[in-house]
Design an enzyme around this catalytic site. Structure first.
Site, mmCIF file in Angstrom:
data_model
loop_
_atom_site.group_PDB
_atom_site.id
_atom_site.type_symbol
_atom_site.label_atom_id
_atom_site.label_comp_id
_atom_site.label_asym_id
_atom_site.label_seq_id
_atom_site.Cartn_x
_atom_site.Cartn_y
_atom_site.Cartn_z
ATOM 1 N N HIS A 10 -21.828 50.805 52.375
ATOM 2 C CA HIS A 10 -23.178 51.428 52.311
ATOM 3 C C HIS A 10 -23.008 53.072 52.344
ATOM 4 C CE1 HIS A 10 -22.988 51.271 56.809
ATOM 5 N NE2 HIS A 10 -23.562 52.584 56.655
ATOM 6 N N ASP A 53 -19.080 44.725 53.676
ATOM 7 C CA ASP A 53 -19.550 46.234 53.946
ATOM 8 C C ASP A 53 -18.315 47.170 53.911
ATOM 9 O OD1 ASP A 53 -21.066 48.502 53.750
ATOM 10 O OD2 ASP A 53 -22.153 48.142 55.546
ATOM 11 N N SER A 137 -20.914 55.900 60.557
ATOM 12 C CA SER A 137 -20.551 54.724 59.468
ATOM 13 C C SER A 137 -19.343 55.302 58.633
ATOM 14 C CB SER A 137 -21.523 54.139 58.598
ATOM 15 O OG SER A 137 -22.614 53.775 59.099
#
Length: 237
Positions: A10, A53, A137
């Site tokens: 992402h 992910d 992230s």
């Protein structure tokens, strides 16, 4: 050592669900008083795993060992102990190279989560109390001896102190075996006699991905992809 970088899928995903082909990298530490002088490296995206992910980047330039050090994955699951100290480094809310510390809360196998109705994910994850925020992230979750036990990925949408990192074991599997099969939205008409899931991956009205969901749980064990949408199967996983 050969310039491969792991981040989250992402992180390189655009607002229209497309994937960036390149990324820009800055290695910590940086001089916060002179950010304009920070060296920026470029890398190309070479492999993605939307289910877990994860994304793999390849730097264009050689690794500068004076700036960046190779991070070792901790693959010994017996060393993952509930209550042990863990550490995160990232850029939460644009605060560069921020360090936080917390504890290892749980190891969860085959954990499922989503960011939207079309963003379905599944992986072995580490639940941690280590404070992370948007911007963390793709950054490492580290044990006391400096080995990577996970990649900080998402936070609980409504609770404080419940955060998650995709485990180093999943990262290693991604590097060795490639992407996991995608999780497709479940078919309300799925049955043992008709275990088929169809998915419009480009959102253009053409069903270009077909999966056999033998367990009728939305997880396709066999995937057929019609890449050029001509009715012919181009890819089978």
């Amino acid at each position: 050592r050969d310039g491969k970088i792991i981040t989250n899928h992402h992180v390189i995903e655009n607002d229209d669900d497309s994937i960036s082909s390149e990324a820009e990298l800055v290695f910590c530490p940086v001089d916060l008083d002179n950010l304009e002088n920070t060296v920026v490296y470029k890398a190309r995206v070479t492999l993605v795993d939307k289910t877990r992910d994860l994304a793999l980047l390849q730097m264009y330039s050689p690794v500068d060992n004076q700036i960046s050090k190779v991070a070792n994955l901790e693959l010994n699951k017996s060393s993952y102990q509930v209550g042990m100290d863990v550490h995160a480094i990232g850029n939460p809310e644009g605060e560069f190279c921020t360090y936080t510390q917390g504890v290892f809360s749980q190891y969860k196998k085959n954990y499922e989560w989503s960011y939207s109705s079309t963003s379905l994910h599944k992986a072995n994850v580490i639940q941690t109390q280590t404070p992370i925020n948007p911007g963390n992230s793709g950054g490492p979750l580290i044990n006391d001896i400096g080995r990577i036990i996970g990649i900080n990925t998402f936070i609980h949408p409504t609770a404080v102190g419940i955060n998650f990192a995709v485990s180093a074991i999943e990262i290693n599997d991604f590097l060795i075996n490639g992407s996991a099969p995608p999780i497709l939205p479940s078919d309300p008409d799925c049955s043992e006699d008709d275990p088929i899931v169809e998915y419009d991956q480009d959102k253009n009205g053409v069903m270009d991905t077909f999966g056999y969901d033998f367990n009728c749980n939305g997880y396709a064990e066999i995937i057929y992809v019609d890449e050029d949408e001509d009715g012919l199967v181009d890819f089978l996983s």
